[in-house]
Design an enzyme around this catalytic site. Structure first.
Site, PDB file in Angstrom:
ATOM      1  N   GLY A  31       0.837  -1.199   0.000  1.00  0.00           N
ATOM      2  CA  GLY A  31       0.000   0.000   0.000  1.00  0.00           C
ATOM      3  C   GLY A  31       0.869   1.245   0.000  1.00  0.00           C
ATOM      4  CG  LEU A  32      -0.691   4.946  -1.708  1.00  0.00           C
ATOM      5  CD1 LEU A  32      -1.868   5.912  -1.656  1.00  0.00           C
ATOM      6  CD2 LEU A  32       0.357   5.424  -2.718  1.00  0.00           C
ATOM      7  N   PRO A  33       2.733   4.714   1.154  1.00  0.00           N
ATOM      8  CG  PRO A  33       4.714   5.791   0.529  1.00  0.00           C
ATOM      9  CD  PRO A  33       3.402   5.301  -0.021  1.00  0.00           C
ATOM     10  N   GLY A  34       2.337   5.398   4.580  1.00  0.00           N
ATOM     11  CA  GLY A  34       1.385   5.978   5.527  1.00  0.00           C
ATOM     12  C   GLY A  34       0.040   5.290   5.566  1.00  0.00           C
ATOM     13  CB  SER A  35      -1.574   2.699   3.476  1.00  0.00           C
ATOM     14  OG  SER A  35      -0.557   1.713   3.421  1.00  0.00           O
ATOM     15  N   GLY A  36      -0.578   2.300   6.677  1.00  0.00           N
ATOM     16  CA  GLY A  36      -0.717   1.499   7.887  1.00  0.00           C
ATOM     17  C   GLY A  36      -0.185   0.085   7.778  1.00  0.00           C
ATOM     18  CE  LYS A  37       3.513  -0.113   3.051  1.00  0.00           C
ATOM     19  NZ  LYS A  37       3.057   1.289   3.179  1.00  0.00           N
ATOM     20  CB  SER A  38       4.913  -0.732   9.572  1.00  0.00           C
ATOM     21  OG  SER A  38       5.789  -0.749   8.475  1.00  0.00           O
ATOM     22  CB  SER A 105       5.752  -4.136  -2.939  1.00  0.00           C
ATOM     23  OG  SER A 105       4.663  -4.295  -2.074  1.00  0.00           O
TER      24      SER A 105
END
Length: 196
Positions: A31-38, A105
């Protein structure tokens, strides 16, 4: 590479899965940076750990501090970054663990290539969906602002594209649910797929 021969291990992935009492595989958060993946990958990892499951998070920023130190953000470097992560994730899966990868990615081609490393049913692509304007407002690391000022080049969502998955196994809209609610959905999915 004619002098390199694969050495078949005496303990198999299936042996390790039996020992761990759960399947192994990859949860690929994109997902986009800041989307909450981590945040989401770590929340699911906590849940798995509490249930005595063997799991590990491979996080984009953390990997770039070591294994992928020196790689930039050009299309070629991003592809190499992900190729290496795919191979590391495969080792984790072979060791009988559930590996959670949190990487922007941005290109479908790269994600699709990584999927081919795994047996059917061992790769779960999770699209962490969030509107760009919300990701920019969150901007936990201040990267969007730096990219807009020209301090960061090839930043996904600003001057580099993001190609969302066409048919991910799961889509989580982090603008519409909490991290705990999203983790519930993912854990439920893993139970449905009989990973855990």
């Amino acid at each position: 590479m004619t002098n390199i021969v694969w050495h078949q291990p005496s303990i198999t992935k299936a042996d390790r899965q039996r020992l761990n009492q759960h399947k192994s595989g990859v949860l690929w958060f994109t997902g986009l940076p800041g989307s909450g993946k981590s945040t989401l990958a770590n929340k699911v990892d906590e849940r798995l750990h509490q249930s005595r499951m063997r799991s590990y998070v491979l996080d984009g920023d953390n990997i770039r501090h070591g294994l992928n130190k020196g790689l930039g953000f050009s299309k070629e470097d991003r592809a190499e970054n992900l190729r290496r992560i795919g191979e590391v994730a495969k080792l984790f899966v072979d060791s009988g663990q559930i590996v959670l990868t949190a990487f922007v990615s941005p290109h479908r081609k790269d994600r699709d290539q990584i999927r081919t490393l795994f047996a059917e049913g061992e790769f779960i692509e999770i699209h962490v969906s969030c509107p760009l304007d919300i990701c920019e407002k969150r901007d936990p690391k201040g990267l969007y602002q730096r990219a807009k000022k020209g301090e960061i080049q090839n930043f996904t969502g600003v001057d580099a594209p993001y190609e969302p998955p066409v048919s991910p196994e799961l889509t989580i809209d982090t603008n519409r649910c909490t991290a705990d609610e999203a983790a519930d959905v993912i854990i439920g999915f893993l139970k449905e797929k009989e990973w855990i």
